[in-house]
Write a protein that holds these residues in place. Structure first.
Motif, PDB file in Angstrom:
ATOM      1  N   TYR A  69      45.578  34.077  30.859  1.00 44.06           N
ATOM      2  CA  TYR A  69      44.373  34.978  31.448  1.00 44.06           C
ATOM      3  C   TYR A  69      45.378  35.850  31.840  1.00 44.06           C
ATOM      4  O   TYR A  69      46.408  35.811  32.407  1.00 44.06           O
ATOM      5  CB  TYR A  69      43.754  34.321  32.673  1.00 44.06           C
ATOM      6  N   LYS A  70      44.920  37.285  31.629  1.00 51.22           N
ATOM      7  CA  LYS A  70      45.596  38.351  32.210  1.00 51.22           C
ATOM      8  C   LYS A  70      45.028  39.303  33.495  1.00 51.22           C
ATOM      9  O   LYS A  70      45.770  39.265  34.293  1.00 51.22           O
ATOM     10  CB  LYS A  70      45.695  39.145  30.899  1.00 51.22           C
ATOM     11  N   LEU A  71      43.806  39.472  33.257  1.00 57.19           N
ATOM     12  CA  LEU A  71      43.002  40.102  34.210  1.00 57.19           C
ATOM     13  C   LEU A  71      43.095  39.446  35.394  1.00 57.19           C
ATOM     14  O   LEU A  71      43.272  40.146  36.603  1.00 57.19           O
ATOM     15  CB  LEU A  71      41.860  40.866  33.685  1.00 57.19           C
ATOM     16  N   ALA A  72      42.935  37.940  35.285  1.00 54.60           N
ATOM     17  CA  ALA A  72      42.865  37.356  36.676  1.00 54.60           C
ATOM     18  C   ALA A  72      44.396  37.077  37.217  1.00 54.60           C
ATOM     19  O   ALA A  72      44.236  36.839  38.286  1.00 54.60           O
ATOM     20  CB  ALA A  72      42.077  36.167  36.105  1.00 54.60           C
ATOM     21  N   SER A  73      45.256  37.409  36.639  1.00 57.29           N
ATOM     22  CA  SER A  73      46.573  37.030  36.984  1.00 57.29           C
ATOM     23  C   SER A  73      47.139  37.846  38.074  1.00 57.29           C
ATOM     24  O   SER A  73      46.754  39.135  38.193  1.00 57.29           O
ATOM     25  CB  SER A  73      47.467  36.903  36.001  1.00 57.29           C
ATOM     26  N   ALA A 221      37.017  32.787  34.630  1.00 59.31           N
ATOM     27  CA  ALA A 221      36.914  34.292  35.382  1.00 59.31           C
ATOM     28  C   ALA A 221      37.287  35.330  34.494  1.00 59.31           C
ATOM     29  O   ALA A 221      36.660  36.493  34.683  1.00 59.31           O
ATOM     30  CB  ALA A 221      38.016  34.131  36.623  1.00 59.31           C
ATOM     31  N   GLU A 222      38.445  35.166  33.707  1.00 55.44           N
ATOM     32  CA  GLU A 222      38.855  36.128  32.608  1.00 55.44           C
ATOM     33  C   GLU A 222      37.583  36.711  31.813  1.00 55.44           C
ATOM     34  O   GLU A 222      37.412  37.931  31.506  1.00 55.44           O
ATOM     35  CB  GLU A 222      39.894  35.572  31.905  1.00 55.44           C
ATOM     36  N   TYR A 223      36.711  35.722  31.290  1.00 51.54           N
ATOM     37  CA  TYR A 223      35.529  36.175  30.580  1.00 51.54           C
ATOM     38  C   TYR A 223      34.675  37.281  31.303  1.00 51.54           C
ATOM     39  O   TYR A 223      34.244  37.791  30.672  1.00 51.54           O
ATOM     40  CB  TYR A 223      34.651  34.937  30.451  1.00 51.54           C
ATOM     41  N   ILE A 224      34.580  36.741  32.632  1.00 52.70           N
ATOM     42  CA  ILE A 224      33.744  37.771  33.407  1.00 52.70           C
ATOM     43  C   ILE A 224      34.347  39.223  33.340  1.00 52.70           C
ATOM     44  O   ILE A 224      33.754  40.399  33.277  1.00 52.70           O
ATOM     45  CB  ILE A 224      33.325  37.485  34.753  1.00 52.70           C
ATOM     46  N   SER A 230      34.598  43.273  37.952  1.00 47.70           N
ATOM     47  CA  SER A 230      35.945  42.840  38.679  1.00 47.70           C
ATOM     48  C   SER A 230      35.686  41.943  39.788  1.00 47.70           C
ATOM     49  O   SER A 230      36.471  41.582  40.599  1.00 47.70           O
ATOM     50  CB  SER A 230      36.712  44.154  38.970  1.00 47.70           C
ATOM     51  N   LYS A 231      34.293  41.715  40.120  1.00 49.19           N
ATOM     52  CA  LYS A 231      33.892  41.145  41.394  1.00 49.19           C
ATOM     53  C   LYS A 231      33.603  39.578  41.114  1.00 49.19           C
ATOM     54  O   LYS A 231      32.403  39.239  41.255  1.00 49.19           O
ATOM     55  CB  LYS A 231      32.750  41.893  42.055  1.00 49.19           C
ATOM     56  N   VAL A 232      34.753  38.815  41.135  1.00 53.55           N
ATOM     57  CA  VAL A 232      34.849  37.494  40.936  1.00 53.55           C
ATOM     58  C   VAL A 232      35.270  36.872  42.090  1.00 53.55           C
ATOM     59  O   VAL A 232      36.398  37.103  42.443  1.00 53.55           O
ATOM     60  CB  VAL A 232      35.464  36.982  39.546  1.00 53.55           C
TER      61      VAL A 232
END
Ligand code: PEP
Ligand code: MN
Length: 340
Positions: A69-73, A221-224, A230-232
């Motif tokens: 996962y990237k954006l969540a990291s 979360a990355e799927y969203i 970005s609001k997870v």
């Protein structure tokens, strides 16, 4: 891959880099900070090995993220994300309480609960209108009528609301009423649903699946995130283990672990996490001590007549006592709690 650029990089230098990445078939996600601009490159970056990225003006560092996962990291974004909704900030200094019944049953029940939890400092009212019940013969929720009642009770008391959306075809209807979408444990890997929620602008409270690894939760979360939302908010709600005294085993180590792995807010649900009302308060306090950004707790005027999850639901007096006991813990961990 993450490309860190100097915060003073001008738009045309940034465009040069982004155009090159697009040309190579990559989508990008940009976060602008004062000191740096972070360009997240999504997908397989093998074909960038031969591109001299450091030659682009403004590029200071190129980091390959090994996590799936990237954006969540946290490597992608090392400051805590705050999710703002209806004047409530989740993931900031303030500990946020979300409270309400498992399921919206009738006007009196939801309004009574809303008034009570508001008076005790809750900022978000919970309540299911579409319920994922284990048995098809159990009460399934009031549907749109439940959404309406929840929204009215939230409005009357200045509370944001959170309610579950179980399928793609419910998104538009639920969105008409709710402030925060809840994705339940049973749907954590409903990737079609996650993608569609990623295209909306409303926050998503993503509950951990009963057998999900933290990595799987973060990939969900990355799927969203990858669809632009970005609001997870992540939620630990217990996992299934061999222990059956409790309904689930509340994995509180998930809280600091998720905080280390990700920048997203983390809340804890000690109601589903334990399945026993007497365990809810101790585990709620432990969750805050472990660094949770908030709690989601089932509260009902009369749990014994509740149509769902009565055994794990707090009454007003036990919820009042919990809030009282939480305050010194919130203070001890350097957080805040805002009483009305
Ligand atoms: C709920 O919060 O109402 C619920 C059904 O929770 P979970 O999806 O965690 O079981
Ligand atoms: Mn419940």
């Amino acid at each position: 891959m993450i490309i860190v650029m100097n915060g003073k990089t001008n738009d045309s230098d940034l465009d040069n880099l982004v155009n090159k990445l697009n040309e190579m078939g990559h989508e990008v996600n940009i976060i602008r900070g004062e000191k740096r601009i972070v360009v997240g490159v999504i997908g397989d970056v093998e074909n960038l090995v031969s591109v001299p990225l450091y030659a682009f003006t403004g590029v200071e560092e190129v980091i390959r993220i090994m996590k799936p996962y990237k954006l969540a990291s946290r490597e992608f974004k090392n400051t805590n994300t705050t999710v703002k909704v209806k004047g409530v900030t989740i993931g900031g200094k303030e500990v946020i309480l979300m409270a309400g019944p498992c399921v919206v049953e009738n006007e009196q029940q939801i309004f009574k609960t809303a008034r009570q939890v508001k008076a005790l400092g809750a900022k978000v009212l919970r309540g299911g209108a579409f319920k994922p019940r284990t048995s098809p013969y159990s009460f399934q929720g009031l549907g749109e009528k439940g959404l309406k009642l929840l929204a009215e009770a939230g409005k009357e008391n200045g509370l944001a609301i959170v309610t579950e959306v179980m399928s793609v075809n419910q998104i538009d209807l639920v969105a008409e009423y709710t402030d925060i979408f809840q994705v339940g444990a049973r749907n954590m890997q409903n990737f079609v649903l996650l993608k569609e929620l990623g295209k909306t602008k409303k926050p998503v409270l993503l509950k951990r699946g009963v057998s999900a690894f933290l990595e799987e939760l973060l990939l969900s979360a990355e799927y969203i995130l990858s669809q632009g939302n970005s609001k997870v908010i992540l939620c630990e709600r217990g996992i299934r283990t061999f222990e059956n005294y409790t309904r689930n085993t509340l994995d509180l180590s998930a809280v600091p672990a998720l905080k280390q792995l990700s920048h997203l807010p983390v809340i804890v649900d000690p109601s589903h996490g334990t399945g026993r009302w007497k365990l809810v308060s101790p585990m709620a306090k432990a969750a805050i001590a472990a660094g949770a950004d908030g709690l989601i707790i089932e509260v009902h005027p009369e749990p014994k007549s509740s149509l769902s999850d009565g055994v794990q639901t707090l009454k007003f007096d036990t919820f009042t006592q919990l809030v009282k006991e939480l305050k010194p813990i919130i203070q001890a961990v350097g957080r805040e709690f805002d009483l009305p």
